[in-house]
Design an enzyme around this catalytic site. Structure first.
Site, PDB file in Angstrom:
ATOM      1  N   HIS A  84       1.086  -1.153   0.159  1.00  9.95           N
ATOM      2  CA  HIS A  84       0.189  -0.008  -0.340  1.00  9.95           C
ATOM      3  C   HIS A  84       1.141   1.091   0.257  1.00  9.95           C
ATOM      4  O   HIS A  84       1.422   2.072   0.913  1.00  9.95           O
ATOM      5  CB  HIS A  84      -1.216  -0.120   0.993  1.00  9.95           C
ATOM      6  CG  HIS A  84      -2.124   1.112   0.967  1.00  9.95           C
ATOM      7  ND1 HIS A  84      -3.133   0.720   1.313  1.00  9.95           N
ATOM      8  CD2 HIS A  84      -2.573   2.049   1.037  1.00  9.95           C
ATOM      9  CE1 HIS A  84      -4.668   1.436   0.802  1.00  9.95           C
ATOM     10  NE2 HIS A  84      -3.499   2.523   0.606  1.00  9.95           N
ATOM     11  N   GLU A 121     -12.739  -1.079  -0.200  1.00  5.59           N
ATOM     12  CA  GLU A 121     -12.643   0.750   0.972  1.00  5.59           C
ATOM     13  C   GLU A 121     -13.452   1.399   0.341  1.00  5.59           C
ATOM     14  O   GLU A 121     -14.185   1.402  -1.291  1.00  5.59           O
ATOM     15  CB  GLU A 121     -11.401   1.202   0.249  1.00  5.59           C
ATOM     16  CG  GLU A 121      -9.965   1.043   0.632  1.00  5.59           C
ATOM     17  CD  GLU A 121      -9.260   1.520  -0.065  1.00  5.59           C
ATOM     18  OE1 GLU A 121      -8.940   3.174   0.180  1.00  5.59           O
ATOM     19  OE2 GLU A 121      -7.600   1.933   0.546  1.00  5.59           O
TER      20      GLU A 121
HETATM   21  C1  FCB Z   1      -7.039   5.321  -1.577  1.00  4.42           C
HETATM   22  C2  FCB Z   1      -6.037   5.127  -0.687  1.00  4.42           C
HETATM   23  C3  FCB Z   1      -6.565   4.828   1.018  1.00  4.42           C
HETATM   24  C4  FCB Z   1      -7.017   6.527   0.968  1.00  4.42           C
HETATM   25  C5  FCB Z   1      -8.122   6.618   0.576  1.00  4.42           C
HETATM   26  C6  FCB Z   1      -9.073   7.576   1.085  1.00  4.42           C
HETATM   27  O1  FCB Z   1      -7.353   6.172  -2.395  1.00  4.42           O
HETATM   28  O2  FCB Z   1      -6.115   3.597  -0.726  1.00  4.42           O
HETATM   29  O3  FCB Z   1      -5.025   4.634   1.138  1.00  4.42           O
HETATM   30  O4  FCB Z   1      -6.327   7.110   1.353  1.00  4.42           O
HETATM   31  O5  FCB Z   1      -7.885   6.612  -1.049  1.00  4.42           O
END
Ligand code: FCB
Length: 426
Positions: free
Chosen positions: A113, A341
């Site tokens: 990451h 996410e």
């Molecule tokens: C994504 C990232 C994560 C975080 C969110 C808001 O692009 O993967 O680390 O910063 O945005």
């Protein structure tokens, strides 16, 4: 079992950057370079999760999630990116995984990451093909330690965002502004994904995924220029990273005028079957074109919808639209999908807007006609939001960065009740 989880990333929460043998990452270098991160914020301490992980796992248990997506810091495991393994760094993830398993929370680690060991960046970073091989070696080391308890693995997080912001525009680490000359970074990350997938499976991993950031691309109008620009942007943002993984081929990249350094066998490695596709969704993108700055597209504002504290448009149905478009594009080649996410930046403890955001997006994703297997909220904790430092608060749990005190927000309590209702429903 449907996975309901929260997501975080190592550099954004861990802190302890100089402890137990961790080597420097590109984000240490970048955040310590004046002018790169708002107000000079760094991840040196962040949420101090390295020391407070037990408290954070307890917060997750209290929330009632059954999964946790976190990332492993490559420079903790291999301080110079290749070569000697730092057992003390691996020990941390060992403890974290044990703490999760004790609470019945499925660990879902992401291997990369964005915190590349600085030593590898010094050798070219993801512009260098060697980094793909180094990544697979690192994946093998981590898997050997954790695969007895970790069944599901994610190789990369958002290779698109890392390529564009880190190597194309220079607004993220490593801070290189190569524009489309950054495209080889796409191939080397994807090759790294493929090689790491092989290494993970060889070590006994049961499920391997990649996480891509995807966005529905809306053309600003029906004019041929806007439609063509939208298609070009869709290729760059969505297809460049999904097509090779799901179909074994790159889309047509001639609009960008850069050759992808593909060697024989690469696409087979990249396109091997996966057990799932991780999708990070935040908002749609409106595109017109071409741009006045030599770009084949330009970004247009999406008006008439609420925006988050970050200024990102809130369009819950965009998630349904995205998922349905993936199904339409890839058909049977689309593996089960996990939303790895989704979330929003808002201030305050009584975060009714975040509740509305999550509620809206969960409802929308359930309308999509895809095999959906999980949903992870970004994020458990307020954390280091890259170039924005601590200014954007994405957490279900508020963090006071002076005292490290954690305080669950209204959205945490809302999600707890929501998850309770899910478990009684099934
Ligand atoms: C994504 C990232 C994560 C975080 C969110 C808001 O692009 O993967 O680390 O910063 O945005």
């Amino acid at each position: 079992m449907f996975l309901w989880g929260t997501a975080t990333a190592s550099y954004q929460i861990e802190g302890a950057v100089n402890e137990d043998g961790r080597g420097p990452s590109v984000w240490d270098t970048f955040s310590h370079t004046p002018g790169k991160v708002r107000d000079g914020h760094t991840g040196d301490v962040a949420c101090d999760h390295y020391h407070r992980y037990a408290e954070d796992v307890a917060l997750m248990a209290g929330l009632g999630v059954n999964a946790y997506r976190f990332s492993i810091a490559w420079p903790r495991v291999m301080p110079t990116g290749a070569g000697p393994v730092n057992q003390a760094g691996l020990d941390f993830y060992d403890r974290l995984v044990d703490a999760l398993c004790e609470r019945g929370i499925t660990p879902v680690p992401t291997l990369f990451h964005w915190d590349l060991p600085q030593a590898l960046e010094d050798e070219g970073g993801w512009l260098s093909r060697d980094t793909s091989r180094r990544f697979a070696d690192y994946a093998a080391v981590v898997a050997e330690r954790l695969t007895d308890r970790v069944r599901m693995w994610i190789t990369l997080n958002e290779p698109f965002v890392h390529m564009v912001e880190g190597y194309g525009l220079g607004i993220h680490a490593p801070g290189r502004a190569l524009m489309f000359d950054a495209l080889p970074v796409a191939h080397h990350q994807l090759l790294g994904h493929g090689l790491a997938t092989q290494a993970l499976r060889a070590a006994g991993a049961e499920q391997v995924l990649i996480t891509n950031n995807c966005t529905p691309v809306w053309s600003a109008s029906d004019s041929p220029e806007d439609l063509a620009a939208a298609e070009t942007y869709d290729i760059l943002h969505n297809r460049l990273f999904n097509d090779p993984v799901l179909t074994g081929a790159y889309p047509d990249l001639t609009a960008f005028g850069v050759e992808i350094p593909v060697r024989p066998g690469d696409l087979e490695t990249i396109g091997q079957p996966l057990d799932g596709l991780g999708i990070n969704y935040y908002n749609p993108t409106r595109i017109g074109g071409p741009g006045g700055d030599g770009l084949p597209f330009r970004f247009e504002e999406i008006s008439g919808v609420p925006t988050t504290a970050f200024g990102w448009p809130v369009v819950p149905d965009g998630l349904r639209e995205l998922l349905d478009s993936l199904k339409a594009r890839y058909g049977e080649a689309l593996p089960p999908v996990y939303i790895t996410e989704n979330g929003c930046s808002y201030d305050g403890l009584d975060d009714q807007e975040r509740i509305a955001y999550l509620d809206g997006h969960i409802t929308a994703m359930r309308r999509a006609d895809v095999d959906l297997r999980g949903y992870f909220v970004w994020s458990l904790l307020d954390n280091f939001e890259w170039a924005e430092g601590y200014h954007q608060r994405f957490g279900l749990v508020h963090v006071d960065f002076e005292t490290q005190e954690r305080t669950p927000k209204a959205s945490y309590h809302w999600l707890r009740k929501f998850l309770e209702a899910q478990s009684t429903d099934t």
